[in-house]
Structure formats: C-alpha cells, structure tokens
Enzyme design. Sequence first.
Site, PDB file in Angstrom:
ATOM      1  CG  HIS A   1      -2.742   0.831   1.038  1.00 50.07           C
ATOM      2  ND1 HIS A   1      -3.467   0.850   0.963  1.00 50.07           N
ATOM      3  CD2 HIS A   1      -1.866   2.078   0.546  1.00 50.07           C
ATOM      4  CE1 HIS A   1      -4.418   2.030   0.733  1.00 50.07           C
ATOM      5  NE2 HIS A   1      -3.625   2.768   0.679  1.00 50.07           N
TER       6      HIS A   1
ATOM      7  CG  HIS B   1      -1.578   5.671  -2.883  1.00 49.06           C
ATOM      8  ND1 HIS B   1      -2.228   6.077  -3.331  1.00 49.06           N
ATOM      9  CD2 HIS B   1      -1.570   5.722  -1.602  1.00 49.06           C
ATOM     10  CE1 HIS B   1      -3.375   5.513  -3.074  1.00 49.06           C
ATOM     11  NE2 HIS B   1      -2.882   4.823  -1.981  1.00 49.06           N
TER      12      HIS B   1
ATOM     13  CG  HIS C   1      -8.265   3.068  -1.079  1.00 50.31           C
ATOM     14  ND1 HIS C   1      -6.928   2.608  -1.601  1.00 50.31           N
ATOM     15  CD2 HIS C   1      -7.223   4.161  -0.475  1.00 50.31           C
ATOM     16  CE1 HIS C   1      -6.152   2.332  -2.275  1.00 50.31           C
ATOM     17  NE2 HIS C   1      -5.555   3.609  -0.725  1.00 50.31           N
TER      18      HIS C   1
ATOM     19  CD  GLU D   1      -7.750   6.547   5.119  1.00 49.72           C
ATOM     20  OE1 GLU D   1      -6.611   6.519   5.242  1.00 49.72           O
ATOM     21  OE2 GLU D   1      -8.553   6.714   3.325  1.00 49.72           O
TER      22      GLU D   1
ATOM     23  CG  ASP E   1      -2.426   5.790   2.886  1.00 56.97           C
ATOM     24  OD1 ASP E   1      -2.316   5.779   1.693  1.00 56.97           O
ATOM     25  OD2 ASP E   1      -2.810   6.119   4.038  1.00 56.97           O
ATOM     26  CG  ASP E   2      -0.214   9.117   0.421  1.00 56.99           C
ATOM     27  OD1 ASP E   2       0.092   8.677  -1.027  1.00 56.99           O
ATOM     28  OD2 ASP E   2      -1.275   8.842   0.819  1.00 56.99           O
TER      29      ASP E   2
END
Length: 352
Positions: free
Chosen positions: A14, A16, A199, A202, A280-281
């Site tokens: 996961h 991006h 997704h 969340e 994630d980011d």
Amino acid sequence: MTDPLVSLPKAHLHLHFTGSMSADTLEDLAAEAGMPMSEQLLGDRVTGLSPDERGWFRFQRLYDMARGVVRGEEVMRRLVREAAAADRAEGSRWLELQVDPTSYAPFVGGITPALEIILDEAAAASDEDFGMAIVVAASRTRHPLDARMLARLAAHHAGSGPGKVVGFGLSNDERRGTTADFGRAFDIARRAGLLSVPHGGELLGPDHIRAVVTELAPNRLGHGIRAGEDPRLLDEIVAAGIGLEVCPGSNVALGVYPDIEHVPLRRLLDAGADIALGADDPLIFHTRLADQYRFAAELGLTDGELAGLAKSSFAISAAPAEVVARSAADIDAWAAGRGEAERGEAESDRSD
C-alpha cells in the site's frame, strides 16, 4: 548495528506513486519547475488533517500540489527509482506501487505511455533481491466509465512478476461516487487475472466496507481498518480470505484514530485477519514501511507476531511463488535470530 525491523523481510502493498516522493525530491522538482510549495509538505509534520470532508480537502489539496511537479517522463522514472531504493533500504523485497496514470498522461502523450513508462522503470528497478509491480487505481471522483477504461488498460498489461500490472484499485474520498457503479471495471480487471484491491474502511465504517465487499469482490481491502468496529463483518472478511492493507501511521495522521494506541491492529489479528502493513503516502504522513512495524511493536506485538505480519504481507501479495517461499524462510531465520538474541540478553542479565 542494523535495525532489526529493517532487516525483517517485508512486502509493501500500500504505497501511492506521488505520495512515495521524499520531501527533498519534492523541493528539488518544485525549484526546477519554479512552482511554489506548501511548507507543510516540506516540513516535519502536516497539520490540520481529519477524516471529515474539510480535513480530506486539505489532504487532497496538498497531494494535488505535490502531483503538480510530476511532469514528464524523467520525473516519473525518478519517482519509481526512488520508491524502489527507499523500500530496499528498509527491508522490503516486494513492492506493489499504486498509480492512476490519468494524472500524468498530459505530460507524456496519454494514459498508455504514462503507464508504460512506470512499468518499464519498475522492471528496471527490480532484480533477484527486490521486485516492483504496479497496481492501477481508478478514482472515485471520476466517472465509472473512466474506471472501465483504466481497467482495460491494466488488463492489457496484466502479468505476474516485476514490471507488470498485478492489481486494480479504487481510491480517493470514500464518500464520493457509488461503489456499485465501479463493479463493471472490476469485472474487467478480474477477468484479466488482476487482484481486486479497492480502498475501503478508512474514512467510512462497516456499512461502506460491506458495500465494497459485495460490489467489488476484493482480494484485499486498502485500509479496511474500521472492520474492527463490527465483529461480525470482521469474521466474514476473515472467512472470505480478504486481506487488509493496514496503515497505522496514516490512520493517526489523518485523524481516523487519535494515536497509535487506538489503532485496532490487535483486534484484527486476534480475529485471524491476513494483514500487510503499508506506509500509504510517506510524503504527507511522514512515516515509512519500517515505521509501521515499529508502531506494531509499540502496540505490544512480539517478534514472532511481527514475523507473522511480514509473512502475511507476502502471502496476500502478487509476488511470485519463489519470492514468497524464499522470503518466508528468511523471515523464519529472522525470528529465530531474534529469539537467540533475547536469550543471550537474558543470560547476560542473570550473570550481571
């Protein structure tokens, strides 16, 4: 001495594309392009984020600002190379990088060359010790027909191993769009042998997760963390063999949970969920993959349980069978080594 959580072999499922960028790279690219950049993105911490619409707008504005510097083939290749290098440095052996090529298409002549550039660089960044594959993700903010177009593109490049598309996702604000409307796109992807990795769970809770599970038949849920709020739903997810891509650092940074202690990772594990931790980011949330394992340790997971998480990350990935088997053996060796180290420390304490 090597950090034991860095030396633990891991798969990263996961992450991006734009969000994988480092702040230093963002600063370089912004300077080259002559574009102003938010100090929040260049600083140590992004503030003012929350899971409500106002907080998500702030997050999306920052993400779009960063994405604005990704213009052209060389920059895209640089991001792929740097994502691979950063993952290697923290013990990742397999990375599934998620991207919506639509955002980068205007600078390279279309979505097809945008995806092919990323795939080509992912293959070049891979070797016997590390592999990178791609997940193509549609956006909930665009029309479902756009998702079908992306699914066909992903299907055309579907395959196994590094430099291939291995999954199809759906990202952005979970409050946007109607989940069922994206079902046709996922049907296209599934027929091509791609993993379904949307997704869900969340920003929104169990009802949204149920819709995603029913309409998109996921192999994995991006996040899925809020399944812990409904024991029956969680049991159904476990029984269906749906993996969860849990990102503790971003959950806290975005305000889904107030702190790491409240992230229900233990609840998911106790229910038998297959989990892969993800960053994630990192650009926005300021934590990387190894940090997620540190958070898990803070939540009380033993070395054996951390090793179990690492094994699970490979088991629910699209990594080739030989990569999964070799990594599992190395994870067992890591756990055994940690056990020996702990016994040595205990004996030293007794002798003192």
